[in-house]
Design an enzyme around this catalytic site. Sequence first.
Site, PDB file in Angstrom:
ATOM      1  N   ASN A 156     -83.620  11.949   1.424  1.00  0.00           N
ATOM      2  CA  ASN A 156     -83.000  10.689   1.322  1.00  0.00           C
ATOM      3  C   ASN A 156     -83.946   9.558   0.563  1.00  0.00           C
ATOM      4  OD1 ASN A 156     -84.277  10.525   4.103  1.00  0.00           O
ATOM      5  ND2 ASN A 156     -83.067   8.717   4.360  1.00  0.00           N
ATOM      6  N   GLU A 252     -89.403  10.971  13.364  1.00  0.00           N
ATOM      7  CA  GLU A 252     -88.452   9.676  12.928  1.00  0.00           C
ATOM      8  C   GLU A 252     -87.352  10.420  12.914  1.00  0.00           C
ATOM      9  OE1 GLU A 252     -86.202   7.755  11.449  1.00  0.00           O
ATOM     10  OE2 GLU A 252     -87.159   7.908   9.523  1.00  0.00           O
ATOM     11  N   CYS A 286     -82.208   6.047   7.085  1.00  0.00           N
ATOM     12  CA  CYS A 286     -81.998   6.175   8.513  1.00  0.00           C
ATOM     13  C   CYS A 286     -81.677   4.827   9.212  1.00  0.00           C
ATOM     14  CB  CYS A 286     -83.551   6.517   8.873  1.00  0.00           C
ATOM     15  SG  CYS A 286     -84.135   8.106   8.478  1.00  0.00           S
TER      16      CYS A 286
END
Length: 478
Positions: A156, A252, A286
């Site tokens: 992303n 993450e 995210c």
Amino acid sequence: MLKERLKKNLFINGEWRTAENYSPLYSPYSGEFIAEVPAATIEEVELALQSAYAARKTMASMPSHQRATILENLVKLLEQRSEEAAQIIAMEAAKPLSTARGEVARTIQTYKFSAEEAKRIHGETIPVDAAPGGEGKIAYTVREPIGVVAAITPFNFPMNLVAHKVGPAIASGNTVILKPARQTPLSAYFLAELLQEAGLPAGALNVVTGSGSTIGEKLVTDERVQKVSFTGSPEVGIGIRNKAGLKRVTLELGSNAAVIIDRDADIDKIIPRCVSGAFGFQGQVCISLQRVYVHEDIYTTFVEKFVAATQKLVLGDPLDTATDVSALISPQDVQRSLDWIEEAKQQGAKIVTGGKAEGNILFPTVLLNVDSTMKVSCQEVFAPIVLINPFSSVEEAIELVNNSRYGLQAGIYTMNIHTAFDAAQQLHVGGVIINDIPTFRLDHMPYGGVKESGTGREGIKYAIEEMTEQKLIVFNRN
């Protein structure tokens, strides 16, 4: 522009190495062929490991000003070729070009911060005579590079999330094996090309592409790797943590980020920010805004204005500068998103806009009356889907936000300073953003979450701390 790079090779030990196997790369938007990309074998990953391990002493002994200069050179090269970089991101990730340009600008900032932080890695003196027996002794600490860092990155933010691992690793004198996402390898190879030109020693960066299970398993379990930095799904991240042994691990792992809109918020001012946070890069962020909790006094007005703004978004080709929303990363993600929307509808949620797809483009979707147990609420949608629910008190809203397996960032809009401080204290997340969306991030801030959002922190200074070992030195002068 990409014609010259129709076939990429592995980047190992400062050389472009022909791979044993290749796989085709297609555009998520058009389905057109983009490039042939290496699918590394275990033997090729082993070569990258040997290269990184051998180069670790060269990087560790390099003066910090030289590491900073290499990163500064990289910044200059990236500035010169920024439009090319943005085109690559738009092509391989279907990120709208305007958004891709923003990512490149952030990537440049990330490497600038890395160059600056390379010169600020230091320890401290310890007042050893504060304890009996410390008389006549001098003690201080230093920070030393950890060695080989395995960086496993998602699709992303194919340049900036790579920068958040590669930048601090180089700044602190480590070597890197970079395994980018299968859909976005061209950005990583582009970086390797620039870093080679910037003067990075051979072996300090190695780029291997291919199967995540094959490459990741080798990197995570190999004793020569001292740290794994991973951004991706909780399932994969937890597996990495379980297999990594005593390695340092930064994870993450995503979120279902929420914002609270108190009754005194300026709706007209915040609607553009909320729409941007929900639908930027098709919600594949995210900290994309997934859950909106609005005070019941302004709920109806907020929904009407949010939906109206959503319906003005332009859908289309990522290479068109007018496009706001383009294709999701894969047809499977489109179908999953439609399934989740249908599940929510069957269980009583209301679709007020969107809820359909054309090709790989999912229309920005707004849902009301969403129960917290529905997938669109309790899981990470990673798609242009947002729910808007009312609340009667901020205390209730905070409970709704915290009722999640995730805890990356959360936001609250309020003009009451006491409410703001209460939210800052009570929201169980890695970052609380007051009077802005949870999607806000600057690249030098500490970034990471709690619960299933991961462990450890990124942000250059904080990543360097996790990529270095503290050593204590004591001199006895008695």
